[in-house]
Every structure is written in C-alpha cells, then in structure tokens.
Enzyme design. Structure first.
Site, short mmCIF file in Angstrom:
data_model
loop_
_atom_site.label_atom_id
_atom_site.label_comp_id
_atom_site.label_asym_id
_atom_site.label_seq_id
_atom_site.Cartn_x
_atom_site.Cartn_y
_atom_site.Cartn_z
CB THR A 36 -17.85 -15.09 2.62
OG1 THR A 36 -18.74 -16.16 2.80
CG2 THR A 36 -18.64 -13.78 2.57
CB THR A 77 -21.47 -15.76 1.07
OG1 THR A 77 -20.87 -16.99 1.46
CG2 THR A 77 -22.82 -15.64 1.74
N1 ASP Z 1 -20.25 -15.87 6.58
C1 ASP Z 1 -20.77 -16.84 5.64
C2 ASP Z 1 -22.02 -17.43 6.17
O1 ASP Z 1 -22.10 -17.73 7.34
C3 ASP Z 1 -19.84 -17.94 5.35
C4 ASP Z 1 -18.43 -17.61 5.10
O2 ASP Z 1 -17.95 -16.55 5.29
O3 ASP Z 1 -17.74 -18.45 4.65
O4 ASP Z 1 -22.91 -17.66 5.40
#
Ligand code: ASP
Length: 320
Positions: A181, A199
C-alpha cells in the site's frame, strides 16, 4: 478587523466554496522544503514522480497524487491499483484517500474498474458535497467525472487468485512481498503539507471489505498545524487504534515523528497483545517543519524519502 483564526471559528469560512478558500493564504511553515516521504521501497519511484512536481514549485497535493499514481498504474505492484490482488471472488476493489493542507479530504472505498482511485478521491473532495463515496456510487461518480472503466485484473493476478482458490485459506499476514500500500506525505516549497494513500487492500479479502487506507484518521491524517501520518499493514489493526490521527496527536504533544510512530505501534500491541502473532503495521510521519520518521511492528518495513539530500530508502525501526 477580524483575523483568519476568528474568521474560521465564526463558521463563515465553511460557506466559502473550496475553489475560493484555496486562494486564502495559509500560515507558512519553516523547514527544508520540499520533502516527500512514502511507504515501502516502491516509494522511491513514486517519490521521483512527486519530486518532478515539487522541485518546480508545484503544489503538494498534485505531487502526492502524481506520486501514488505511479504505483496505481504498475501491474507489478500486487497491492495497489492495476494488478492489485483481487478479493476472494476475483474482484479487484480499491480504496484511496487524499487530505490537503487545510484538512480537507476526499475518499473512495470498494471502488471497482477505475485505475486511479486517488484521483477519484480528490474529485470527491473538490467536486462533491461529501468526503467519501463507496462501491457502485463511487464508480458512477468516477464515470460521471470522465474516468474510464477498465479491467484491473491482470493475467498474473488472476492466476494467483486461481491458485489461492485451491486451498482458499485466508491468513491476514502482511509482509513486504504481498503488501505495498502506498501512503505518501509531501510538503511543497510554500510549506503546504498534503497526503494520499491508495491500495487494493488485503489479497483474498471478503468481497466488500474496506481497510484503513481510505479512512481519514486511520490510514491517513493531516493536520496543517502539526503534520501528517499514513499507514500500511493490517488495516483492521490500524483502524482500531485510529493510527494516523493518533500519531498526529502524539506529534502535537511534541514528540518527533519516529517516536510518535513508535508510540502508535505500541498502542496496537497494548490493545490486544495476545493476538499479534505475525501482524505487521508500518507507519510514516512528517511534521510541519519537514522532520520525518517511521516505525513498524515487525522487521522488514521500509520507506522512501526525497528531500534536498536526495531520494533514498530507509529501513524502518521496528518493535519485534
Ligand atoms: N492497509 C491495507 C489494508 O488493510 C493493506 C496494506 O497496507 O497492505 O487494506
């Protein structure tokens, strides 16, 4: 004569259209600007694109949008935009948000078929009376705004999904390979601090799942008087501690960005220490003076910084 602060407090400020509000001069910050910071190694390419804008005296919001779009368009990035890993039904669903130097924000969640959710989030901020649109409503809004619908499921992502279907096991393990992300914060020459986060979320998530990334205060928060913070990692944990807003509050209390990130990571562990096995969350923060830092739960988190000292990757400090 009424000063700016009193004017804002009076409530009249809110009646002025955003386009006019943007012309009202902001108090200037001090630091070595411009500066841009973003999550993971991949941030280096995104920073370079953002720097193109910043180094020409451009606006921090244009810089972060331009920067994160590099990752949204990259089919090799498995966690952002085009090429992002789909949910368990094989659908690529995207979350993104932006926040500007006035604390204005826009967000989209559970958006399908649109390659650049960050740009749709910005349009929600500037062209709608709302802060967030989700799902089909967000998609319709994007189409009305001139974005085109396209298939975001690459053959590689489809193959990976079909492979996953063989066992259909969902483990919310976040690591450097499957989670990139991009959260980005920038301060431009004029001291304007803006942020963006985008993301495709957790691979193989339930259809309809939304993570922290489009949630203002969780995946991203900017307070023009203090600084900004953004997150990557297991969104469920970030949301439950209001991660980005918490970091900004710690900075408001006088903590350095890296200390503030560390304290927010500790808060995640304190909340429910027994169930943190393998859980990764990484935070980055930038204060209004241009000081930056990051911190993660587990080893392996990196972030990229571009300022007068050049563009480089920094290995984050971590708790475990
Ligand atoms: N924070 C993101 C989510 O939970 C995922 C990630 O950072 O990889 O959707």
């Amino acid at each position: 004569m009424i000063n700016r602060k009193d004017f804002i407090r009076s409530g009249l400020f809110g009646l002025i259209p955003l386009s006019v509000r943007n012309l009202i001069p902001q108090p200037k910050a001090s630091g070595p600007f411009p500066v841009v910071i973003s999550t993971w190694n991949t941030g280096i390419r995104a920073n370079a694109a953002a720097w193109e804008v910043l180094s020409k005296g451009g606006y921090a919001l244009d810089a972060v949008e331009t920067g994160v779009k590099v990752e949204e368009a990259d089919p090799k990035n498995m966690s952002v935009g085009y090429g992002g890993r789909p949910d368990r039904e094989g659908k690529v669903t995207l979350d993104a948000c932006v926040m500007d130097e006035r604390g204005e924000c826009g967000s989209v969640a559970f958006l399908q078929d649109i390659k650049h959710p960050v740009s749709v989030a910005r349009k929600v901020m500037t062209e709608s009376p709302h802060w967030m649109l989700v799902g089909e409503g967000a998609r319709q809004f994007a189409l009305d705004q001139g974005f085109k619908a396209e298939n975001l499921l690459t053959p590689e992502a489809e193959k990976a999904w079909k492979n996953w279907l063989k066992n259909s096991e969902y483990k919310p393990v976040i690591n450097i390979e499957n989670h990139d992300t991009i959260g980005m914060l920038a301060i431009d020459e004029q001291g304007r601090l803006c942020g963006a986060c985008t993301t495709s979320g957790a691979a193989w998530k339930m259809h309809g799942r939304v993570g922290d990334s489009p949630i203002i205060g969780a995946g991203l928060f900017v307070d023009p008087n203090v600084g900004g913070a953004t997150a990557t990692g297991l969104g469920e944990e970030v949301v439950k501690t209001a991660g980005a807003a918490l970091i900004v509050e710690f900075m408001r209390q006088g903590h350095d960005p890296s200390v503030a990130c560390k304290m927010a990571v500790e808060r995640i562990i304190e909340r429910d220490a027994a169930n943190k096995e393998g859980v990764q969350v990484g935070y980055i923060a930038l204060n209004k003076d241009g000081a930056f830092g990051g911190y993660s739960i587990l080893n392996g988190f990196t972030y990229a910084v571009y300022n007068e000292d050049g563009n480089r990757v920094i290995k984050s400090e971590h708790l475990i």
